[in-house]
Write a protein that holds these residues in place. Structure first.
Motif, PDB file in Angstrom:
ATOM      1  N   THR A   8       0.834  -1.165  -0.032  1.00  0.00           N
ATOM      2  CA  THR A   8       0.210  -0.039   0.089  1.00  0.00           C
ATOM      3  C   THR A   8       0.909   1.180  -0.121  1.00  0.00           C
ATOM      4  O   THR A   8       1.058   1.747  -1.134  1.00  0.00           O
ATOM      5  CB  THR A   8      -0.857   0.070   1.085  1.00  0.00           C
ATOM      6  N   LEU A   9       1.231   1.711   1.061  1.00  0.00           N
ATOM      7  CA  LEU A   9       2.155   2.744   1.312  1.00  0.00           C
ATOM      8  C   LEU A   9       3.440   2.813   0.561  1.00  0.00           C
ATOM      9  O   LEU A   9       4.030   3.928   0.140  1.00  0.00           O
ATOM     10  CB  LEU A   9       2.422   3.158   2.663  1.00  0.00           C
ATOM     11  N   ARG A  43       4.062   1.717  -2.307  1.00  0.00           N
ATOM     12  CA  ARG A  43       3.833   2.015  -3.614  1.00  0.00           C
ATOM     13  C   ARG A  43       3.589   3.537  -3.900  1.00  0.00           C
ATOM     14  O   ARG A  43       3.171   3.694  -5.033  1.00  0.00           O
ATOM     15  CB  ARG A  43       2.875   1.066  -4.291  1.00  0.00           C
ATOM     16  N   THR A  44       3.653   4.280  -2.741  1.00  0.00           N
ATOM     17  CA  THR A  44       3.173   5.639  -3.108  1.00  0.00           C
ATOM     18  C   THR A  44       4.425   6.425  -2.612  1.00  0.00           C
ATOM     19  O   THR A  44       5.414   6.068  -2.503  1.00  0.00           O
ATOM     20  CB  THR A  44       2.254   6.177  -2.208  1.00  0.00           C
ATOM     21  N   ARG A  45       4.148   7.959  -2.607  1.00  0.00           N
ATOM     22  CA  ARG A  45       5.324   8.808  -2.285  1.00  0.00           C
ATOM     23  C   ARG A  45       4.927   9.183  -0.673  1.00  0.00           C
ATOM     24  O   ARG A  45       5.432  10.220  -0.266  1.00  0.00           O
ATOM     25  CB  ARG A  45       4.944  10.145  -3.177  1.00  0.00           C
ATOM     26  N   TYR A  77       0.216  16.129  -3.059  1.00  0.00           N
ATOM     27  CA  TYR A  77       1.054  14.889  -3.565  1.00  0.00           C
ATOM     28  C   TYR A  77       2.222  15.374  -4.571  1.00  0.00           C
ATOM     29  O   TYR A  77       3.355  14.657  -4.743  1.00  0.00           O
ATOM     30  CB  TYR A  77       0.160  14.018  -4.018  1.00  0.00           C
ATOM     31  N   CYS A 129      -0.992  12.009   1.064  1.00  0.00           N
ATOM     32  CA  CYS A 129      -1.017  10.731   0.721  1.00  0.00           C
ATOM     33  C   CYS A 129      -2.298   9.922   1.274  1.00  0.00           C
ATOM     34  O   CYS A 129      -2.345   9.806   2.338  1.00  0.00           O
ATOM     35  CB  CYS A 129       0.023   9.801   0.957  1.00  0.00           C
ATOM     36  N   TYR A 177      -3.521   7.031   0.759  1.00  0.00           N
ATOM     37  CA  TYR A 177      -3.439   5.713   1.093  1.00  0.00           C
ATOM     38  C   TYR A 177      -3.114   5.392   2.649  1.00  0.00           C
ATOM     39  O   TYR A 177      -2.855   4.057   2.992  1.00  0.00           O
ATOM     40  CB  TYR A 177      -2.746   4.891   0.279  1.00  0.00           C
ATOM     41  N   PRO A 195      -4.679   0.046  -4.819  1.00  0.00           N
ATOM     42  CA  PRO A 195      -3.566   0.236  -5.746  1.00  0.00           C
ATOM     43  C   PRO A 195      -3.218  -1.174  -6.565  1.00  0.00           C
ATOM     44  O   PRO A 195      -3.432  -2.188  -5.777  1.00  0.00           O
ATOM     45  CB  PRO A 195      -2.508   0.836  -5.289  1.00  0.00           C
ATOM     46  N   THR A 219      11.199   5.406  -1.683  1.00  0.00           N
ATOM     47  CA  THR A 219      10.349   6.463  -1.096  1.00  0.00           C
ATOM     48  C   THR A 219      11.006   7.293  -0.230  1.00  0.00           C
ATOM     49  O   THR A 219      10.615   8.426  -0.421  1.00  0.00           O
ATOM     50  CB  THR A 219       9.015   5.715  -0.581  1.00  0.00           C
TER      51      THR A 219
END
Length: 423
Positions: free
Chosen positions: A63-64, A66-68, A257, A365, A367, A402, A420
């Motif tokens: 989850t996190l 795969r994010t910024r 973001y 973010c 998520y 996601p 990240t």
């Protein structure tokens, strides 16, 4: 010899691994000085710590990871930190000043948990009655039938000041104070679309801005000083404070973001509904204090954690300062989420298991709210059947999970979370 072996096993159980921008630090229970007033808990075994850490790590990786995500995450059970991670920077544009355990984030609506419990503390002390009309405490308050309780459980019928004040002529070049919220309501209540009190649930920041004024009126202290004296200092929450304009030089800004900074605006000085800054470790102390027998009376917590709005069927409800899922299997997930500018926050409490999940970020973010799915590692909280919290923006509530990468989980874990931290 047996005692020595037992001691070694306990010491092993108290250790878990946290990462500060990929640097490992030792973590575990809070310092002895911080836990002196907290309940004793059975130490987790090394196997339990390993299990919880593995489950949390896997979930965040999908989850996190795969994010910024720019922020901090902490998961604890029985007062022991089983997972802790700090990713990114105070200012993600400059990539300076790494986020650390002492970096305070704007809690947004998680701040309401402090405002609600401050009100209930004064109730326990006999300094106010939550059944009293608000007009008893706030001079000129014009609405009959609105009680302190209906402010606490969002059944007052008063809409959000952050929606109507700007639309009804407030000069946006002028900062709004809590007193301004009250004065504007008094002057314009006939024009504001106010519903009949206690007819239904309507989440409103106005309720908690007014509650902060009531806390000040009854206690004789500024809101920030009352929380500091009553909660922050006694619990050792050294990195927690209520933001005022005097803190403009030290607060951590928030970002879109895309890393564009949110500008400071006319709504940013109101407190009670928001504006508590804190850390994941300090929020763990807050959770543990609320778990402590007699820190609040059981009858008080029963009121705080009860649902008050049943006009519509469903699992979502609101207590006195707390959101909750009232699940069909009898379980209760006590929580609050927050969103203000780029600050998104999650604070999920499994009170039966003495477990807590905390995630804070300052770069929008969305998520961050998915950490609630981790509740199922501590008990049957049926999180696979729930969507996002309904006090969050519409686009969050409708967000899709996601897509999983074609890479193996192990490869994803080794690359994504490190990258990240560098962004």
């Amino acid at each position: 010899m047996k005692n020595i072996v037992r001691l070694l096993l306990i010491l092993l159980a108290l250790e878990s691994c946290a990462r500060v921008n990929n640097k490992k630090v030792t973590s575990g229970p809070m310092n002895a000085g911080d836990t002196a007033s907290l309940p004793a808990a059975v130490p987790l075994t090394p196997e339990e710590i390993s299990y919880y850490k593995r489950m949390v790590d896997s979930h965040l990786d999908s989850t996190l990871g795969r994010t910024r995500f720019n922020g901090s995450v902490l998961v604890a059970k029985n007062g022991q930190i089983v997972f802790e991670e700090y990713t990114g920077f105070v200012d993600p544009r400059t990539k300076k000043d790494s986020i650390t355990p002492s970096t305070p984030f704007h809690l947004a609506s998680v701040s309401k948990t402090f405002t609600g419990m401050a009100t209930l503390r004064l109730w326990e002390e006999g300094k106010l009655n939550i059944e009293d009309p608000v007009s008893k405490y706030l001079a000129g308050f014009p609405l009959e039938g609105v009680t302190i309780r209906t402010l606490l459980n969002h059944r007052s019928g008063i809409p959000k000041y952050d929606h109507y004040m700007g639309e009804m002529g407030w000069d946006k070049r002028k900062m709004i104070s809590n007193q301004d919220v009250l004065d504007f309501l008094i002057a314009n209540y006939k024009k504001i679309p106010i519903a009949q009190p206690n007819r239904g649930f309507s989440y409103s920041n106005t309720n908690y801005a007014l509650l902060a004024l009531i806390v000040e009126k009854v206690s004789g202290l500024p809101f920030k000083d009352y929380l500091k004296k009553t909660f922050f200092d006694p619990l050792g929450m050294k990195d927690t404070y209520v933001f005022t304009l005097a803190d403009s030089a030290r607060y951590m800004p928030s970002f879109y973001y895309s890393n564009r900074e949110y500008r400071f605006e006319f709504l940013d000085a109101v407190y009670g509904d928001k504006n508590v800054y804190s850390t994941v470790r300090d929020l763990l102390k807050w959770h543990q204090a609320l778990q402590k027998e007699n820190y609040f009376k059981k009858a008080t917590l029963d009121q705080a954690y009860a649902g008050y709005s049943f006009e519509k069927p469903g699992t979502h409800n609101y207590g006195l300062g707390w959101r909750m899922y009232l699940l069909k299997n009898g379980k209760r997930l006590i929580y609050h989420n927050g969103w203000w500018h780029g600050n998104r926050t999650s604070f999920y409490r499994m009170v039966d298991e003495d477990a807590v999940i905390i995630a804070l970020c300052n770069n929008d973010c969305r998520y961050v709210y998915k950490v609630k799915e981790l509740a199922d590692i501590f008990g049957d909280y049926m999180q696979q059947h729930h969507r996002y919290a309904d006090d969050e923006p519409t686009q969050v509530a409708r967000a899709e999970r996601p897509k999983r990468s074609s890479k193996s989980p192990a490869k994803k874990k080794s690359s994504t979370r490190r990258s990240t931290a560098r962004k």
